[in-house]
Enzyme design. Structure first.
Site, short mmCIF file in Angstrom:
data_model
loop_
_atom_site.label_atom_id
_atom_site.label_comp_id
_atom_site.label_asym_id
_atom_site.label_seq_id
_atom_site.Cartn_x
_atom_site.Cartn_y
_atom_site.Cartn_z
CG HIS A 129 4.00 -5.92 0.93
ND1 HIS A 129 5.20 -6.50 0.64
CD2 HIS A 129 4.07 -4.65 0.45
CE1 HIS A 129 5.98 -5.63 0.01
NE2 HIS A 129 5.31 -4.49 -0.12
CG ASP A 206 3.34 -6.67 7.40
OD1 ASP A 206 3.85 -5.63 7.86
OD2 ASP A 206 3.34 -6.95 6.19
CD GLN A 209 1.90 0.69 4.51
OE1 GLN A 209 1.55 1.82 4.83
NE2 GLN A 209 2.85 0.48 3.62
CE LYS A 232 6.73 -0.10 4.01
NZ LYS A 232 6.64 0.41 2.64
CB CYS A 370 4.47 -5.30 -3.16
SG CYS A 370 5.97 -4.70 -3.90
N1 PLP Z 1 4.24 -5.24 4.55
C1 PLP Z 1 3.50 -4.20 4.17
C2 PLP Z 1 2.05 -4.14 4.56
C3 PLP Z 1 4.07 -3.18 3.41
O1 PLP Z 1 3.32 -2.14 3.03
C4 PLP Z 1 5.44 -3.27 3.06
C5 PLP Z 1 6.05 -2.23 2.20
O2 PLP Z 1 5.38 -1.53 1.47
C6 PLP Z 1 6.18 -4.36 3.50
C7 PLP Z 1 5.55 -5.33 4.24
C8 PLP Z 1 7.63 -4.50 3.19
O3 PLP Z 1 8.35 -3.51 3.84
P1 PLP Z 1 9.92 -3.33 3.59
O4 PLP Z 1 10.08 -3.22 2.11
O5 PLP Z 1 10.25 -2.07 4.31
O6 PLP Z 1 10.60 -4.53 4.14
#
Ligand code: PLP
Length: 413
Positions: A129, A206, A209, A232, A370
């Site tokens: 992401h 990370d 998900q 999430k 993203c």
């Molecule tokens: N990493 C992953 C794999 C994501 O799917 C997302 C959000 O869709 C993020 C990071 C960023 O999360 P946040 O916008 O809640 O900080």
């Protein structure tokens, strides 16, 4: 429609816990398939926030009065709930942040400040992401370091041979996602971490998900950092978690200064608070932390093993139905996946398909999600993404498929 064979799982009853799932859009029942972006909240979380603001609100840590002490206790209990949820050793390892993005930025500033030097290398993957790309790029710019990228194959699986080759004497940290938000791929994080540790390279995972779909055990996978967002996993927005091994966090400098993160402040010298408070400057989102803990308890009551088993059936069912649509291409066909489907239909712009699905009451996401480099990999500008969690149903999968068939017919005319 198939009947789920999962025991102890009554999806109708679970849906009753989520008020928004009873809403209608354009007069049609809401079919919410945008869970990769954010998840809906169970009544118990909504009521918890109402209870706090209606009866218990007070700033934490600084007051000696009843409300403040009560709120502080609830906040620290929330930290322990998070600790148990990801199986961390100690609450000193749990830092509350605003979300995944802010947790990754915290590491890039704190770890980056201490350990990254000119010509060092930082290793991420092609399926990250933007939140796990851009903060590292910014760090590389600040330090004249280099960002290296582990590629994935066309199925959406990381190239582990390439990973081994990319790790070098210069690699100072590896940062990869547990599960891809646009491909659904579940990465072999335990193996990734083991390989990095052979070279004494720390690893950030990370977890944005994975938390809502599967079991997380930071001790078992042995990651150095683990980050995720509350919104999430059925919790409030604006709250997230940075887990770091105690011995790792202990060595890192704070990345933000302000109230609460200090021990003693004079104009000559300031000393910092102990873990985890040295990373929590200012008034934290304590209501969010307590709401998140409520959400984690809720997930625990549903049962992570039930969630995994149910979603596996939903995944197989939906994938087979989507694959049966002529002219539909699925992106992300890894053997191990979460319930996320990225796809395109021949000659139909994803935005058009998303707009028409919306009018049918079906909420999906279109675009790059993203993850622009993932789109570049396939030389496409974006996809339609349907992302499901345990409150989604087989009927909803059928409705998606039916909607897509209708769109196909419309564009054939
Ligand atoms: N990493 C992953 C794999 C994501 O799917 C997302 C959000 O869709 C993020 C990071 C960023 O999360 P946040 O916008 O809640 O900080």
């Amino acid at each position: 429609m198939i009947k789920t064979g999962v025991l102890n799982f009554d999806v109708k009853k679970i849906r009753d816990d989520f008020p928004i799932l009873r809403e209608k859009v354009y007069g049609k029942p809401l079919v919410y398939l945008d869970n990769g972006a954010t998840t809906q909240k169970p009544k118990i979380v909504i009521e918890k926030l109402e209870e706090i603001y209606g009866k218990k609100n007070s700033s934490i840590h600084r007051g000696i009065h009843f409300l403040s002490e009560q709120m502080t206790e609830a906040y620290e209990e929330a930290r322990d709930t998070v600790r148990k949820f990801i199986n961390a050793e100690s609450t000193t390892e749990i830092v509350f942040t605003h979300g995944t993005t802010s947790a990754i930025n915290a590491v890039t500033f704190s770890f980056g400040e201490k350990y990254i030097r000119e010509n060092d290398e930082i290793l991420i993957s092609e399926m990250e992401h933007h939140s796990n790309i851009v903060p590292w790029q910014m760090l590389c710019e600040r330090k004249n370091a280099t960002l290296k990228v582990i590629p994935f194959n066309d199925n959406g699986e990381l190239d582990m041979d390439a990973y081994r080759k990319l790790l070098s004497e210069k690699t100072k940290i590896v940062s990869v996602t547990y599960a891809s938000n646009s491909l659904g791929t579940l990465n072999p994080v335990k193996e990734i971490i083991r390989i990095a540790h052979e070279r004494s390279v720390p690893v950030l995972i990370d977890g944005a998900q994975i938390v809502q779909h599967g079991e997380v055990d930071v001790k078992d996978i042995n990651c150095d950092f683990f980050v995720f967002s509350g919104h999430k996993i059925f919790g409030p927005t604006g709250i997230g978690v940075l887990y770091g091994k105690e011995e790792v966090l202990e060595e890192l400098p704070p990345y933000q200064g302000g109230g609460d993160m200090v021990d003693c402040v004079t104009f000559d010298k300031t000393t910092y608070n102990e873990l985890p408070y040295k990373f929590e400057a200012g008034t934290t989102h304590y209501t969010g932390a307590i709401g998140l803990a409520t959400a984690l308890d809720y997930v625990g009551s549903v049962g992570i093993e039930n969630i995994i088993a149910y979603e596996k059936e939903l995944l197989d069912y939906t994938a087979s139905k989507l694959r049966a649509i002529d002219g539909l291409t699925l992106y992300g066909n890894a053997e191990n996946k979460i319930c996320v489907f990225s796809f395109l239909m021949d000659n139909i712009h994803p935005y058009d398909a998303g707009m028409i699905l919306d009018k049918l009451g079906i909420a999906v996401r279109t675009g790059t999600h993203c993850t622009q480099p993932v789109m570049d990999h396939y030389d496409i500008s974006g996809t339609i993404r349907a992302s499901m969690v345990f409150y989604n149903t087989f009927e909803e999968a059928d409705m998606l498929v039916h909607g897509l068939e209708r769109i196909k017919k419309m564009f054939e005319k």
